[in-house]
Design an enzyme around this catalytic site. Sequence first.
Site, PDB file in Angstrom:
ATOM      1  N   ARG A  44       0.868  -1.196   0.000  1.00  0.00           N
ATOM      2  CA  ARG A  44       0.000   0.000   0.000  1.00  0.00           C
ATOM      3  C   ARG A  44       0.897   1.235   0.000  1.00  0.00           C
ATOM      4  NH1 ARG A  44      -4.020   0.524   4.925  1.00  0.00           N
ATOM      5  NH2 ARG A  44      -2.203   1.376   5.997  1.00  0.00           N
ATOM      6  N   SER A 113     -12.163  -3.015   2.037  1.00  0.00           N
ATOM      7  CA  SER A 113     -12.217  -2.424   3.376  1.00  0.00           C
ATOM      8  C   SER A 113     -13.660  -2.115   3.751  1.00  0.00           C
ATOM      9  CB  SER A 113     -11.445  -1.094   3.404  1.00  0.00           C
ATOM     10  OG  SER A 113     -10.101  -1.301   3.056  1.00  0.00           O
ATOM     11  N   LYS A 142      -2.531   5.245   9.320  1.00  0.00           N
ATOM     12  CA  LYS A 142      -3.374   5.657   8.205  1.00  0.00           C
ATOM     13  C   LYS A 142      -4.193   6.862   8.636  1.00  0.00           C
ATOM     14  CE  LYS A 142      -6.125   3.379   4.610  1.00  0.00           C
ATOM     15  NZ  LYS A 142      -7.510   3.795   4.720  1.00  0.00           N
TER      16      LYS A 142
END
Lengths: 215, 215
Positions: A44, A113, A142
Amino acid sequence: MFKEQLRGLLPLYLVTDLSEYEGKSALHIVREALQGGVTMVQLREKKAQLRDTLQAGAAIRELCREHGVPFIVNDRVDVALLLDADGVHVGQDDLPAREARKLLGEGKIIGVSAGTMEEAEWAMEQGADYLGVGAVYATLTKGDAGAPIGTGLIAQIKERWPQVCMVGIGGIHPGNSKEVIAAGADGVAVVSAITRQADPKQAAQTLLRHMKETQ
Amino acid sequence: MFKEQLRGLLPLYLVTDLSEYEGKSALHIVREALQGGVTMVQLREKKAQLRDTLQAGAAIRELCREHGVPFIVNDRVDVALLLDADGVHVGQDDLPAREARKLLGEGKIIGVSAGTMEEAEWAMEQGADYLGVGAVYATLTKGDAGAPIGTGLIAQIKERWPQVCMVGIGGIHPGNSKEVIAAGADGVAVVSAITRQADPKQAAQTLLRHMKETQ
């Protein structure tokens, strides 16, 4: 990808970007994490130039193959295709799972998600292979992860879809990993609990050991 | 895509996001711009959820097809594939043109942004079909566009590769569009000079008329 085969790949899901930590490259960190028993790896990376992501991603993919561990790309289906990744993980703002499937085909893993039951419903309708549910606990990794939701949603999702494949994500460490599994997740997805530890291999082993004690 | 065929598509290249302007939807703006003679359309949407981009993009693509005008997607090759777009436009941080080509095939248009001769060289090596050179003039549309570079680079690129296909981009309006063409560009790419005008059709016509006076 059959559900029970996928379920076995979810216990310890490493999510990483390409940043270094204490002089170790991302590739180095992933190698140690794989030695420690990580069962799936997601790249990611949101900041690097894509040409660099492709280069570093190819090296991480090779490492994963050597360990027989699936390599997943976050968000970008085009990057996943170019890297011949084993799948993609998409957020609610990314390509819908059904659209990603058109490009990737049936053989690839698509994770989605979900932070609410509505998002989980949408992901299931779209044909997600697994859900990444969170942020379970508070996380600094995040920025847009939202307020922590605890393990309640994991339990609700497990009740609604007993066969679902699911990992918890967000602020998970050895001390709270058992709760996530106890609530019904097949595994935990972690970033800093492995990538920001002095010994990623040992960190992975510790997480796996703590989760085993649950069962 | 043959070079001379592509060159004919570049005179007035509209770049748009999905935002409304004075109550008009992006689709409405694109329709009027096409009526005004726009020769190519690029969807550059960075903020919307991709599910919304896919939906709105499909409608814009249909409009473009009705007008026989190529529809290009910015950055995301996966979105371009799903929308069956005529090509992609990539920046220096995006997928390299050669990688995009692997996914899109030979029949599609691949444009690359260049703000320096080094970037232009790299784009040409990567097999770009056309270059988008800029920001030529100061622009408020694209926050990361950098300081304006004037028309000098366009002239240098034209000298180095006389057969190159190229548009100027950044702060171009009817009053300065001639300079861009005179420097060697095949056309101008504009955002606000069409999308933020009361009458997009007339704005497009005015730009085309001003550029014709150059020739």
